[in-house]
Scaffold this motif. Structure first.
Motif, PDB file in Angstrom:
ATOM      1  N   MET A 162       0.826  -1.213   0.000  1.00  0.00           N
ATOM      2  CA  MET A 162       0.000   0.000   0.000  1.00  0.00           C
ATOM      3  C   MET A 162       0.855   1.257   0.000  1.00  0.00           C
ATOM      4  O   MET A 162       0.483   2.273  -0.586  1.00  0.00           O
ATOM      5  N   SER A 163       2.017   1.211   0.642  1.00  0.00           N
ATOM      6  CA  SER A 163       2.892   2.388   0.639  1.00  0.00           C
ATOM      7  C   SER A 163       3.427   2.668  -0.751  1.00  0.00           C
ATOM      8  O   SER A 163       3.706   3.823  -1.094  1.00  0.00           O
ATOM      9  N   LEU A 164       3.562   1.631  -1.565  1.00  0.00           N
ATOM     10  CA  LEU A 164       4.096   1.807  -2.921  1.00  0.00           C
ATOM     11  C   LEU A 164       3.021   2.218  -3.918  1.00  0.00           C
ATOM     12  O   LEU A 164       3.313   2.925  -4.891  1.00  0.00           O
ATOM     13  N   THR A 165       1.782   1.802  -3.694  1.00  0.00           N
ATOM     14  CA  THR A 165       0.729   1.986  -4.701  1.00  0.00           C
ATOM     15  C   THR A 165      -0.358   2.974  -4.308  1.00  0.00           C
ATOM     16  O   THR A 165      -1.161   3.363  -5.159  1.00  0.00           O
ATOM     17  N   GLY A 166      -0.413   3.371  -3.037  1.00  0.00           N
ATOM     18  CA  GLY A 166      -1.506   4.230  -2.578  1.00  0.00           C
ATOM     19  C   GLY A 166      -1.494   5.591  -3.249  1.00  0.00           C
ATOM     20  O   GLY A 166      -0.506   6.321  -3.212  1.00  0.00           O
ATOM     21  N   ALA A 167      -2.631   5.958  -3.877  1.00  0.00           N
ATOM     22  CA  ALA A 167      -2.770   7.246  -4.573  1.00  0.00           C
ATOM     23  C   ALA A 167      -3.767   8.138  -3.853  1.00  0.00           C
ATOM     24  O   ALA A 167      -4.711   7.662  -3.204  1.00  0.00           O
ATOM     25  N   SER A 168      -3.572   9.420  -3.986  1.00  0.00           N
ATOM     26  CA  SER A 168      -4.473  10.388  -3.362  1.00  0.00           C
ATOM     27  C   SER A 168      -5.840  10.368  -4.040  1.00  0.00           C
ATOM     28  O   SER A 168      -5.939  10.194  -5.265  1.00  0.00           O
ATOM     29  N   ASP A 169      -6.899  10.545  -3.252  1.00  0.00           N
ATOM     30  CA  ASP A 169      -8.249  10.626  -3.819  1.00  0.00           C
ATOM     31  C   ASP A 169      -8.402  11.843  -4.710  1.00  0.00           C
ATOM     32  O   ASP A 169      -9.135  11.801  -5.702  1.00  0.00           O
ATOM     33  N   ASP A 170      -7.718  12.901  -4.365  1.00  0.00           N
ATOM     34  CA  ASP A 170      -7.869  14.159  -5.106  1.00  0.00           C
ATOM     35  C   ASP A 170      -6.980  14.214  -6.338  1.00  0.00           C
ATOM     36  O   ASP A 170      -7.323  14.869  -7.328  1.00  0.00           O
ATOM     37  N   ASP A 171      -5.835  13.538  -6.284  1.00  0.00           N
ATOM     38  CA  ASP A 171      -4.875  13.621  -7.385  1.00  0.00           C
ATOM     39  C   ASP A 171      -4.258  12.238  -7.598  1.00  0.00           C
ATOM     40  O   ASP A 171      -3.425  11.796  -6.811  1.00  0.00           O
ATOM     41  N   PRO A 172      -4.653  11.534  -8.666  1.00  0.00           N
ATOM     42  CA  PRO A 172      -4.125  10.186  -8.899  1.00  0.00           C
ATOM     43  C   PRO A 172      -2.628  10.164  -9.192  1.00  0.00           C
ATOM     44  O   PRO A 172      -2.011   9.097  -9.165  1.00  0.00           O
ATOM     45  N   ASP A 173      -2.060  11.316  -9.461  1.00  0.00           N
ATOM     46  CA  ASP A 173      -0.629  11.399  -9.723  1.00  0.00           C
ATOM     47  C   ASP A 173       0.168  11.715  -8.458  1.00  0.00           C
ATOM     48  O   ASP A 173       1.384  11.932  -8.536  1.00  0.00           O
ATOM     49  N   ALA A 174      -0.517  11.773  -7.326  1.00  0.00           N
ATOM     50  CA  ALA A 174       0.150  12.042  -6.050  1.00  0.00           C
ATOM     51  C   ALA A 174      -0.080  10.875  -5.102  1.00  0.00           C
ATOM     52  O   ALA A 174      -1.121  10.217  -5.132  1.00  0.00           O
ATOM     53  N   ARG A 175       0.892  10.622  -4.269  1.00  0.00           N
ATOM     54  CA  ARG A 175       0.760   9.552  -3.278  1.00  0.00           C
ATOM     55  C   ARG A 175      -0.216   9.987  -2.178  1.00  0.00           C
ATOM     56  O   ARG A 175      -0.294  11.164  -1.826  1.00  0.00           O
ATOM     57  N   SER A 176      -0.925   9.024  -1.648  1.00  0.00           N
ATOM     58  CA  SER A 176      -1.858   9.329  -0.572  1.00  0.00           C
ATOM     59  C   SER A 176      -1.099   9.575   0.725  1.00  0.00           C
ATOM     60  O   SER A 176       0.051   9.133   0.894  1.00  0.00           O
ATOM     61  N   GLU A 177      -1.753  10.264   1.637  1.00  0.00           N
ATOM     62  CA  GLU A 177      -1.134  10.514   2.946  1.00  0.00           C
ATOM     63  C   GLU A 177      -0.881   9.204   3.676  1.00  0.00           C
ATOM     64  O   GLU A 177       0.142   9.029   4.352  1.00  0.00           O
ATOM     65  N   GLY A 178      -1.817   8.260   3.512  1.00  0.00           N
ATOM     66  CA  GLY A 178      -1.639   6.961   4.160  1.00  0.00           C
ATOM     67  C   GLY A 178      -0.423   6.213   3.628  1.00  0.00           C
ATOM     68  O   GLY A 178       0.290   5.549   4.388  1.00  0.00           O
ATOM     69  N   ALA A 179      -0.164   6.334   2.340  1.00  0.00           N
ATOM     70  CA  ALA A 179       0.980   5.652   1.737  1.00  0.00           C
ATOM     71  C   ALA A 179       2.294   6.196   2.282  1.00  0.00           C
ATOM     72  O   ALA A 179       3.206   5.433   2.620  1.00  0.00           O
ATOM     73  N   THR A 180       2.386   7.503   2.376  1.00  0.00           N
ATOM     74  CA  THR A 180       3.627   8.099   2.884  1.00  0.00           C
ATOM     75  C   THR A 180       3.816   7.792   4.369  1.00  0.00           C
ATOM     76  O   THR A 180       4.949   7.624   4.832  1.00  0.00           O
ATOM     77  N   GLU A 181       2.710   7.712   5.106  1.00  0.00           N
ATOM     78  CA  GLU A 181       2.816   7.372   6.525  1.00  0.00           C
ATOM     79  C   GLU A 181       3.316   5.936   6.706  1.00  0.00           C
ATOM     80  O   GLU A 181       4.149   5.667   7.576  1.00  0.00           O
ATOM     81  N   LEU A 182       2.809   5.029   5.889  1.00  0.00           N
ATOM     82  CA  LEU A 182       3.247   3.649   5.974  1.00  0.00           C
ATOM     83  C   LEU A 182       4.722   3.516   5.604  1.00  0.00           C
ATOM     84  O   LEU A 182       5.479   2.777   6.242  1.00  0.00           O
ATOM     85  N   GLU A 183       5.123   4.234   4.581  1.00  0.00           N
ATOM     86  CA  GLU A 183       6.531   4.208   4.183  1.00  0.00           C
ATOM     87  C   GLU A 183       7.423   4.711   5.311  1.00  0.00           C
ATOM     88  O   GLU A 183       8.464   4.100   5.627  1.00  0.00           O
TER      89      GLU A 183
END
Length: 356
Positions: A162-183
């Motif tokens: 999920m840290s590698l693939t999680g995308a933001s709901d607002d911007d599919p070209d940006a990582r989600s906050e959850g993904a960066t937190e997991l990383e």
């Protein structure tokens, strides 16, 4: 008691036999024996020269084949993964030329390598098992809906995917906050090393497995450095692969020539895993590297295969496929960790997590 004269007779017999041998060897047999030995030496010398010529010719042929494969490789893979974003995960933590070779072939196929991480020894070490359990327990609801009986290693595997693939709901070209937190969590507890900074989410994941060294396989030892992975290590690596396939558009496990004690062999030897996970072996050579983007593209379309030259492989070359167009957005499930493609396939029992 034996009389002394019997010893005299024995000695005389020995010396007579020796004398006869010397006379015959220096006389009538000398030419025949010498000619025979000379002929044998000449024959051996001729055979040696012929074998050397055959070896030189074989080496020239192999060099030509290698040059041809090297030249045709980029043309074979061109466009195979156009516009796909790929994350590379080193399961064995090795820093070798293999990483750059695989990355280069992926880029030649039109893919963009957006992430590269290495699992540390702490990810599989038995000494760090309690620490991993603590980290997994602290993930809470960050992983979405997972199976209640999922193990700590399966939860960590899903967190990595999920840290590698999680995308933001607002911007599919940006990582989600959850993904960066997991990383950040995985890095803080020294479970992963970040080889390169990731700024955009990945669509697919390539997992690089290591070899099963001969000395470890033959001795049965798994304690020394470089030893073949034990059963627990292979189970943990399988969990990472299953989670990557569950969460991403496609996952591919690659490794060197399968030796029977490595991750690729484990997957191919387990029917349930072989039906879900694709593998490529022989990645130390150009042919194996060419198969990586082709096999990953086939997996994106739902084709599962085991590609290589061993008996355990299902085919030498992945099938040619037409990739569907890239569609990134809130509906692709990447923000929540669900697979946008065929990740709804059942996970192998005891090796992966269920989808929410």
């Amino acid at each position: 008691m034996i009389d002394f004269r019997y010893h005299i007779v024995s000695l005389i017999s020995v010396f007579l036999a020796l004398a006869v041998g010397i006379i015959l060897g220096a006389g009538p047999l000398q030419g025949a024996i010498g000619d025979q030995l000379t002929g044998q030496v000449e024959q051996l010398r001729t055979e040696r020269n012929d074998l050397r010529d055959e070896l030189d010719q074989a080496n020239l042929t192999l060099d030509d084949d290698a040059r041809y494969i090297e030249a045709v490789g980029p043309q074979l893979v061109a466009g195979a993964l156009e516009e796909r974003r790929v994350a590379i995960v080193d399961l064995d933590g090795a820093d070798t030329d293999r990483d750059e070779d695989v990355a280069s072939m992926l880029e030649a196929s039109g893919a963009e390598v957006v992430a590269h991480v290495r699992l540390t020894e702490s990810w599989t070490s038995a000494d760090d098992e309690s620490a991993r359990e603590t980290v997994a327990d602290g993930l809470g609801d960050k992983l979405g809906d997972v199976a209640e009986d999922s193990t700590p290693d399966q939860r960590l595997a899903r967190a990595l995917a999920m840290s590698l693939t999680g995308a933001s709901d607002d911007d599919p070209d940006a990582r989600s906050e959850g993904a960066t937190e997991l990383e950040a969590l995985l890095e803080r507890f020294a479970l992963v090393d970040l080889v390169s900074e990731q700024t955009v989410p990945a669509d697919a994941v390539v997992l690089l497995g290591g070899p099963a060294p001969e000395e470890a396989v033959s001795s049965g030892s798994a304690d020394d450095e470089g030893a073949a992975p034990d059963e627990q290590t292979l189970d943990i690596e399988v969990a990472v692969a299953v989670a990557a396939q569950d969460v991403s558009e496609a996952a591919l496990v690659v490794g060197p020539t399968a030796e029977g004690e490595d991750l690729v062999s484990r997957i191919r030897g387990t029917e349930e895993l072989a039906q879900q996970l694709s593998t490529v072996s022989g990645v130390e050579a150009e042919a194996g590297q060419i198969n990586v983007p082709l096999a990953l593209a086939a997996r994106v379309t739902g084709e599962v295969g085991q590609f290589g030259f061993e008996e355990s492989a299902s085919a030498v070359l992945p099938p040619a496929v037409d990739l569907p167009p890239v569609e990134r957005g809130a509906d692709d499930g990447s923000a929540s960790g669900e697979a946008p493609g065929d990740a709804g396939e059942g996970s192998a029992s005891g090796t992966g997590t269920e989808e929410g």
